[in-house]
Enzyme design. Structure first.
Site, PDB file in Angstrom:
ATOM      1  N   VAL A   1      38.559  15.574-117.259  1.00  0.00           N
ATOM      2  CA  VAL A   1      38.253  15.612-118.699  1.00  0.00           C
ATOM      3  C   VAL A   1      38.868  14.353-119.309  1.00  0.00           C
ATOM      4  O   VAL A   1      40.017  13.995-119.011  1.00  0.00           O
ATOM      5  CB  VAL A   1      38.829  16.881-119.359  1.00  0.00           C
ATOM      6  CG1 VAL A   1      38.539  16.883-120.857  1.00  0.00           C
ATOM      7  CG2 VAL A   1      38.250  18.132-118.695  1.00  0.00           C
TER       8      VAL A   1
ATOM      9  N   HIS B   1      43.355  21.252-118.575  1.00  0.00           N
ATOM     10  CA  HIS B   1      43.754  22.579-118.076  1.00  0.00           C
ATOM     11  C   HIS B   1      42.844  23.658-118.674  1.00  0.00           C
ATOM     12  O   HIS B   1      42.479  24.619-117.987  1.00  0.00           O
ATOM     13  CB  HIS B   1      45.198  22.899-118.475  1.00  0.00           C
ATOM     14  CG  HIS B   1      46.218  21.966-117.902  1.00  0.00           C
ATOM     15  ND1 HIS B   1      46.884  21.044-118.667  1.00  0.00           N
ATOM     16  CD2 HIS B   1      46.681  21.831-116.630  1.00  0.00           C
ATOM     17  CE1 HIS B   1      47.737  20.371-117.900  1.00  0.00           C
ATOM     18  NE2 HIS B   1      47.625  20.821-116.658  1.00  0.00           N
TER      19      HIS B   1
ATOM     20  N   GLN C   1      39.989  17.466-110.598  1.00  0.00           N
ATOM     21  CA  GLN C   1      39.647  16.305-109.763  1.00  0.00           C
ATOM     22  C   GLN C   1      40.558  15.109-110.074  1.00  0.00           C
ATOM     23  O   GLN C   1      40.698  14.209-109.251  1.00  0.00           O
ATOM     24  CB  GLN C   1      38.184  15.920-109.997  1.00  0.00           C
ATOM     25  CG  GLN C   1      37.706  14.780-109.100  1.00  0.00           C
ATOM     26  CD  GLN C   1      36.476  14.109-109.637  1.00  0.00           C
ATOM     27  OE1 GLN C   1      35.491  14.792-109.945  1.00  0.00           O
ATOM     28  NE2 GLN C   1      36.497  12.782-109.777  1.00  0.00           N
TER      29      GLN C   1
END
Ligand code: PAF
Length: 282
Positions: free
Chosen positions: A178, A38, A150
């Protein structure tokens, strides 16, 4: 950093930005329990719209099935606000359930043909809930840019279709997955994993890497790529595969061979936790 609680306050904030002649506004929709994934979305938003970044924090009940983890979904509001502010959020929008779904609420957004694919097939009603709440957020904040990860690639496909169909006017910006240093894709649900499950969960990113390396070596056939991913999953008997799919990222329909932009996605149950991962074929 201001915390807004009502749709009217968010609308007012947007209006003020407009009156002051600002460029557009960036919206980063989240359900809280913020992590480095985030943080990367908020940072990307703040880079292009400094001083005009709204981060929404709302655990949306309509996207959870009756036996899913709505009640126990991690809620870490104070830490979320600190992280969002550090990464460049201008305001937090944290409405109540009643604010987003007023008594008698009966309007939902269904994205036909996409909502029941991938995660939508395993979680009936999930994408209807996601599309509905994101439509409400976009309608209230009127951002020109909306940021999503994604990692939720099927969600991205559903939302792109919805934004185009409803001409909502926001551009969807997709930021890369990530990962932890060992490859595990960051997820708010990783906190549910025991230490044994945390190790087992690496099978998802191993399957993704295996497919990426086959593609890098020139393999394109869906059957071969899926078979290779299945054999990686077979190494981890405790993990229950949900789906392995090679699909067109626009329609979420299966393809016979991988082309640039094709989505390779996996989902699996590690203990009681359902995890997802994916890669976009180059
Ligand atoms: O990706 C999420 O965290 C949620 O699905 C979203 C987009 C914030 C809608 O509740």
């Amino acid at each position: 950093m201001e915390i807004l609680r009502t749709v009217e306050e968010l609308r007012q904030w947007t209006r003020t930005q407009r009156c002051e002649g600002r460029d557009g506004i960036a919206l980063v929709p989240t359900m809280g329990a913020l992590h480095a994934g985030h943080a990367s979305l908020i940072r990307a938003a703040a880079e292009v719209r400094p001083g005009h970044v709204a981060v929404s924090i709302f655990v949306n009940p309509t996207q959870f099935g009756p036996n899913e983890d709505f009640a126990k979904y991690p809620r870490t509001f104070a830490a979320d606000c600190a992280l969002a502010e550090r990464e460049g959020a201008t305001v937090i929008f944290a409405p109540s359930v009643e604010e987003m779904y007023p008594a008698g609420a009966a309007t939902f957004v269904d994205v036909d043909g996409l909502s029941d694919r991938l995660d939508g097939a395993s979680r009936p009603g999930h994408f209807r809930g996601v599309a509905t709440v994101v439509a409400k957020l976009l309608n209230a904040a009127e951002p020109d840019l909306a940021f999503f990860g994604q990692k939720d690639a099927a969600q991205v496909a559903v939302l792109r279709r919805m934004v185009a169909d409803l001409r909502l006017g926001a551009k969807i910006v997709v930021c890369p997955i990530v990962r932890e240093s060992d490859g595990l894709a960051l997820s708010s649900r990783n906190v549910y994993l025991s230490s044994a499950e945390r190790k087992q969960a690496l099978v998802l990113s191993r399957a993704i890497r295996r497919v990426e390396s086959l593609v890098a070596g020139g393999e394109r056939l869906s059957a071969v790529l899926m078979e290779a991913a299945c054999s990686v999953f077979a190494e981890e008997l405790e993990v229950r595969m949900d789906y392995i799919e090679l699909v067109d990222w626009g329609t979420l329909w299966p393809v016979l061979s991988a082309a640039p932009g094709t989505l390779f996605a996996v989902a699996a149950w590690v203990g009681k936790t359902r995890l997802i991962d994916n890669t976009i074929i180059c």
